[in-house]
Design a protein around this motif. Structure first.
Motif, PDB file in Angstrom:
ATOM      1  N   GLY A   1      15.101   8.687   7.693  1.00 15.30           N
ATOM      2  CA  GLY A   1      15.947   8.648   6.498  1.00 15.30           C
ATOM      3  C   GLY A   1      15.134   8.804   5.225  1.00 15.30           C
ATOM      4  O   GLY A   1      15.540   9.508   4.288  1.00 15.30           O
ATOM      5  N   PHE A   2      13.953   8.162   5.192  1.00 19.68           N
ATOM      6  CA  PHE A   2      13.079   8.300   4.020  1.00 19.68           C
ATOM      7  C   PHE A   2      12.608   9.750   3.863  1.00 19.68           C
ATOM      8  O   PHE A   2      12.587  10.283   2.749  1.00 19.68           O
ATOM      9  CB  PHE A   2      11.874   7.367   4.163  1.00 19.68           C
ATOM     10  CG  PHE A   2      10.807   7.603   3.135  1.00 19.68           C
ATOM     11  CD1 PHE A   2      10.955   7.141   1.832  1.00 19.68           C
ATOM     12  CD2 PHE A   2       9.657   8.315   3.458  1.00 19.68           C
ATOM     13  CE1 PHE A   2       9.975   7.377   0.876  1.00 19.68           C
ATOM     14  CE2 PHE A   2       8.678   8.551   2.509  1.00 19.68           C
ATOM     15  CZ  PHE A   2       8.836   8.080   1.212  1.00 19.68           C
ATOM     16  N   VAL A   3      12.235  10.384   4.981  1.00 20.90           N
ATOM     17  CA  VAL A   3      11.798  11.789   4.925  1.00 20.90           C
ATOM     18  C   VAL A   3      12.931  12.673   4.378  1.00 20.90           C
ATOM     19  O   VAL A   3      12.706  13.552   3.535  1.00 20.90           O
ATOM     20  CB  VAL A   3      11.357  12.267   6.327  1.00 20.90           C
ATOM     21  CG1 VAL A   3      11.060  13.764   6.315  1.00 20.90           C
ATOM     22  CG2 VAL A   3      10.139  11.486   6.797  1.00 20.90           C
ATOM     23  N   CYS A   4      14.154  12.430   4.851  1.00 18.76           N
ATOM     24  CA  CYS A   4      15.308  13.205   4.361  1.00 18.76           C
ATOM     25  C   CYS A   4      15.552  12.940   2.875  1.00 18.76           C
ATOM     26  O   CYS A   4      15.935  13.847   2.123  1.00 18.76           O
ATOM     27  CB  CYS A   4      16.554  12.849   5.174  1.00 18.76           C
ATOM     28  SG  CYS A   4      16.487  13.385   6.884  1.00 18.76           S
TER      29      CYS A   4
ATOM     30  N   ALA B   1      12.253  -0.016   1.775  1.00 15.72           N
ATOM     31  CA  ALA B   1      12.652  -0.182   3.184  1.00 15.72           C
ATOM     32  C   ALA B   1      11.725   0.617   4.099  1.00 15.72           C
ATOM     33  O   ALA B   1      11.318   0.137   5.167  1.00 15.72           O
ATOM     34  CB  ALA B   1      14.099   0.275   3.376  1.00 15.72           C
ATOM     35  N   PHE B   2      11.370   1.830   3.685  1.00 16.05           N
ATOM     36  CA  PHE B   2      10.436   2.648   4.469  1.00 16.05           C
ATOM     37  C   PHE B   2       9.068   1.973   4.550  1.00 16.05           C
ATOM     38  O   PHE B   2       8.443   1.917   5.624  1.00 16.05           O
ATOM     39  CB  PHE B   2      10.302   4.025   3.820  1.00 16.05           C
ATOM     40  CG  PHE B   2       9.072   4.782   4.231  1.00 16.05           C
ATOM     41  CD1 PHE B   2       8.992   5.393   5.475  1.00 16.05           C
ATOM     42  CD2 PHE B   2       7.981   4.878   3.369  1.00 16.05           C
ATOM     43  CE1 PHE B   2       7.852   6.082   5.858  1.00 16.05           C
ATOM     44  CE2 PHE B   2       6.845   5.566   3.741  1.00 16.05           C
ATOM     45  CZ  PHE B   2       6.776   6.166   4.991  1.00 16.05           C
TER      46      PHE B   2
ATOM     47  N   PHE C   1       0.821  -1.217   0.000  1.00 13.52           N
ATOM     48  CA  PHE C   1       0.000   0.000   0.000  1.00 13.52           C
ATOM     49  C   PHE C   1       0.864   1.280   0.000  1.00 13.52           C
ATOM     50  O   PHE C   1       0.643   2.148  -0.872  1.00 13.52           O
ATOM     51  CB  PHE C   1      -0.951  -0.020   1.199  1.00 13.52           C
ATOM     52  CG  PHE C   1      -1.784   1.219   1.320  1.00 13.52           C
ATOM     53  CD1 PHE C   1      -2.757   1.524   0.375  1.00 13.52           C
ATOM     54  CD2 PHE C   1      -1.590   2.103   2.376  1.00 13.52           C
ATOM     55  CE1 PHE C   1      -3.517   2.675   0.484  1.00 13.52           C
ATOM     56  CE2 PHE C   1      -2.351   3.257   2.492  1.00 13.52           C
ATOM     57  CZ  PHE C   1      -3.314   3.540   1.547  1.00 13.52           C
ATOM     58  N   PRO C   2       1.844   1.439   0.912  1.00 17.38           N
ATOM     59  CA  PRO C   2       2.653   2.671   0.868  1.00 17.38           C
ATOM     60  C   PRO C   2       3.420   2.841  -0.448  1.00 17.38           C
ATOM     61  O   PRO C   2       3.505   3.958  -0.983  1.00 17.38           O
ATOM     62  CB  PRO C   2       3.615   2.529   2.049  1.00 17.38           C
ATOM     63  CG  PRO C   2       3.115   1.418   2.867  1.00 17.38           C
ATOM     64  CD  PRO C   2       2.228   0.588   2.032  1.00 17.38           C
ATOM     65  N   VAL C   3       3.964   1.743  -0.981  1.00 20.62           N
ATOM     66  CA  VAL C   3       4.732   1.840  -2.225  1.00 20.62           C
ATOM     67  C   VAL C   3       3.843   2.292  -3.380  1.00 20.62           C
ATOM     68  O   VAL C   3       4.208   3.185  -4.173  1.00 20.62           O
ATOM     69  CB  VAL C   3       5.414   0.496  -2.551  1.00 20.62           C
ATOM     70  CG1 VAL C   3       6.062   0.556  -3.932  1.00 20.62           C
ATOM     71  CG2 VAL C   3       6.450   0.146  -1.503  1.00 20.62           C
TER      72      VAL C   3
END
Length: 324
Positions: A298-301, A192-193, A142-144
């Motif tokens: 890390g994903f947000v960055c 990964a996120f 779902f997120p991807v």
């Protein structure tokens, strides 16, 4: 007595001028026809591309809804349907990128429109490859699917899809490798996120008896969660090499390896956060919630490095060589 041509030279000059005028008009007409043909061909290509892109976006959104349905009611049939929808959407996006590469005669990631399509495609492809190892667990789909569809929607609604020639600063082999490697790392970090988010949301909130319905018993859940760590282990060297090749490209294009440009600074912040995550995973006390928080941070960055820097640079008027 003088010859007739010398006595009256004007008719010859008029004929030559007339021929020259006709020749110029003929050349202009041929050039205009060629330009019109090219424009018509590009316009037709863009119309077909945009229609195909909308089909891919619709399939990505349907896949997101199917994955959401799996999260509400986890059935194998629903998970397999979601995967097939996502595979078809990725296949159409692959054809779009391939045709654009052939049409433009260059790699398709010069403009932000192209970069967004490349980002979406690489994230979808990475997830489809990794999902096979999850067996019946479709929690990260779902997120991807939402992230990929959002990137494509931003491209088609907010950016210009026109084909443009490659500017001199981007005509470098270092740029080619920099973009390819950086986007592979981005795709891996997206997956990964998604895994980290799914694990935190399900294992952190649901009781054990309900987790069984998601095929996430203790061992299966731990194996699913370890895949996030392995993905970052795979993506971190790629991000490092992407930064190094980016510095080499910057030296070739602008005469300096590093200029503390906003995008360069945020890429270093992203690298540091993922380095902290990998370090946290080696420490017993940090392996749980703190390491998960670093992975999500890390994903947000990474999103800030890819898109946020462009918005902030334009909003605050900060000069940036990488803003586009």
């Amino acid at each position: 007595m003088q010859p007739a041509a010398i006595r009256n030279p004007r008719p010859t000059h008029k004929k030559q001028a007339s021929r020259s005028f006709m020749l110029q008009n003929r050349n202009k007409l041929a050039m205009n026809t060629a330009v019109q043909t090219l424009l018509q061909r590009d316009s037709l290509f863009l119309v077909i591309e945009l229609r195909a892109l909308w089909v891919s976006i619709a399939l990505q959104m349907l896949a997101a809804m199917a994955y959401l349905r799996w999260l509400i009611s986890p059935r194998d049939k629903t998970g397999r349907s979601a995967r097939r929808l996502l595979f078809t959407a990725t296949l159409i996006l692959s054809l779009i990128i391939l045709c654009r590469t052939v049409q433009a005669g260059r790699p398709p990631y010069q403009t932000l429109y192209e970069s967004l399509l490349w980002f979406s495609w690489s994230a979808l492809l990475a997830y489809l490859v990794v999902e096979r190892s999850f067996e019946s667990i479709h929690a990260a789909g779902f997120p991807v699917a939402v992230i990929a569809a959002a990137a494509c929607l931003y491209a088609v609604l907010g950016r210009d899809p026109a084909l443009e020639p490659l500017p001199p600063a981007l005509q470098s082999q270092w740029f080619l490798w920099h973009v390819i490697i950086a986007f592979i790392s981005y795709a891996v970090f997206v997956v990964a996120f998604a895994v980290e988010l799914a694990h935190v949301s399900l294992v952190g909130l649901l009781p054990y008896r309900i987790l069984k319905r998601y095929r996430m018993e203790s061992e299966a859940a731990a194996r699913f969660h370890r895949s996030a760590h392995r993905l970052v282990l795979f993506g971190f060297p790629l991000l490092t090499f992407g930064i190094v090749t980016g510095a080499a490209w910057a030296e070739q294009a602008w005469g300096r390896y590093w200029s503390w440009d906003p995008k360069e600074t945020w890429s270093l912040i992203t690298w540091t956060v993922y380095a902290l995550y990998l370090h946290a995973m080696t420490m017993g006390r940090w392996r749980g919630g703190r390491a998960s928080a670093l992975n999500i941070l890390g994903f947000v960055c990474m999103v800030m490095t890819f898109l946020g820097v462009n918005w902030i640079s334009r909003l605050l008027g900060i000069p940036s060589l990488h803003a586009y």
